[in-house]
Scaffold this active site. Sequence first.
Site, PDB file in Angstrom:
ATOM      1  N   ASP A  76      13.435   2.297   6.360  1.00  0.00           N
ATOM      2  CA  ASP A  76      13.598   1.801   4.987  1.00  0.00           C
ATOM      3  C   ASP A  76      14.780   2.447   4.280  1.00  0.00           C
ATOM      4  OD1 ASP A  76      12.347   4.281   4.936  1.00  0.00           O
ATOM      5  OD2 ASP A  76      10.456   3.514   4.188  1.00  0.00           O
ATOM      6  N   ASN A 117      -0.974   7.517  -0.773  1.00  0.00           N
ATOM      7  CA  ASN A 117      -1.801   6.317  -0.956  1.00  0.00           C
ATOM      8  C   ASN A 117      -1.980   5.520   0.343  1.00  0.00           C
ATOM      9  OD1 ASN A 117       0.685   5.103  -0.549  1.00  0.00           O
ATOM     10  ND2 ASN A 117       0.851   4.202  -2.588  1.00  0.00           N
ATOM     11  N   HIS A 138       0.499   4.450   2.357  1.00  0.00           N
ATOM     12  CA  HIS A 138       1.590   3.539   2.748  1.00  0.00           C
ATOM     13  C   HIS A 138       2.282   4.010   4.029  1.00  0.00           C
ATOM     14  CE1 HIS A 138       4.821   5.692   0.047  1.00  0.00           C
ATOM     15  NE2 HIS A 138       4.892   6.152   1.273  1.00  0.00           N
ATOM     16  N   GLU A 192       3.211  -0.788   0.671  1.00  0.00           N
ATOM     17  CA  GLU A 192       2.272  -0.189  -0.277  1.00  0.00           C
ATOM     18  C   GLU A 192       0.912  -0.888  -0.205  1.00  0.00           C
ATOM     19  OE1 GLU A 192       3.097   2.403  -1.824  1.00  0.00           O
ATOM     20  OE2 GLU A 192       5.181   2.352  -2.475  1.00  0.00           O
TER      21      GLU A 192
HETATM   22  C1  F6R Z   1      10.166   7.249   4.737  1.00  0.00           C
HETATM   23  C2  F6R Z   1       8.952   6.455   4.669  1.00  0.00           C
HETATM   24  C3  F6R Z   1       7.786   6.860   3.827  1.00  0.00           C
HETATM   25  C4  F6R Z   1       7.378   8.322   4.021  1.00  0.00           C
HETATM   26  C5  F6R Z   1       6.173   8.659   3.169  1.00  0.00           C
HETATM   27  C6  F6R Z   1       5.820  10.132   3.246  1.00  0.00           C
HETATM   28  O1  F6R Z   1      11.130   6.640   5.567  1.00  0.00           O
HETATM   29  O2  F6R Z   1       8.921   5.430   5.268  1.00  0.00           O
HETATM   30  O3  F6R Z   1       6.685   6.040   4.151  1.00  0.00           O
HETATM   31  O4  F6R Z   1       7.097   8.550   5.368  1.00  0.00           O
HETATM   32  O5  F6R Z   1       6.402   8.316   1.839  1.00  0.00           O
HETATM   33  O6  F6R Z   1       6.849  10.878   2.669  1.00  0.00           O
HETATM   34  P1  F6R Z   1       6.895  12.465   2.757  1.00  0.00           P
HETATM   35  O7  F6R Z   1       7.120  12.791   4.196  1.00  0.00           O
HETATM   36  O8  F6R Z   1       8.062  12.882   1.897  1.00  0.00           O
HETATM   37  O9  F6R Z   1       5.580  12.966   2.268  1.00  0.00           O
END
Ligand code: F6R
Length: 241
Positions: free
Chosen positions: A66, A135, A137, A142
């Site tokens: 992403d 959450n 995701h 989401e």
């Molecule tokens: C990042 C991504 C997000 C993160 C998630 C956890 O490329 O796809 O889904 O993996 O938000 O983020 P952290 O590791 O910062 O807790």
Amino acid sequence: MIRVIVGKDYDEMSKKAAEVFAKAMKSAKVLGLATGGTPEGMYKELAAMNQKGEISFQEMKSVNLDEYIGLPEGHKESYRYFMNDKLFDHVDIDKEKTHVPHAKDKNDDAACVEYDQLIDSLGGVDLQVLGVGVNGHIAFNEPDNELNYNTSIIKLTDSTIDANARFFDKREDVPTYAISMGVGKIMEAKEILLLANGKKKAEAIRQLLKGDKITTACPVTLLKLHPNVTVVIDEELEGAL
Ligand code: F6R
């Protein structure tokens, strides 16, 4: 069956995840990569292994999950910057073969179609690294009544904007839209390596490992349907499950 590996703390978890990654690299050609705080330690380990000559990225291609929409090119919080800074600048990968999705605005549907075509033209993802949101995701998919199969443009939830505000000067600076691989494209990967640490991720990981439901209200639960998933966590998270 989901394999679970526990490291005593973040550093050990990162080392164990790097071992799983390095093993998968022996037969992988296309790496699916994630950004965020969680995989940083693993990327550091992989860079060290590469510098010692234990692994090579020379033959590898990569696609990222992403990217935010609306940040100027080269912005320090863009995921392209993150990948260069945390991994690509420190290993022998050909940067021309690394791909991070990019959409010029929230209506850029063509960019989504092109990204999926690119993934298909590479032959699909062999190893997909994932983190998970508080959450539940995965990538920027989401919790919702329905989820996208293909790459699409996503409006970020308040919870995700709150969680990511720590990387920006002020909450208002966090972009509100992102381009993200869909859950179908993620599930098409041959192997998935999910990393999570700390108590705050316990609810999402509990739903994946201990819950009986597969629900779009907690997107990570979809991984129950994938045949080859390894989850690497730390003891703090394990203790909170
Ligand atoms: C990042 C991504 C997000 C993160 C998630 C956890 O490329 O796809 O889904 O993996 O938000 O983020 P952290 O590791 O910062 O807790």
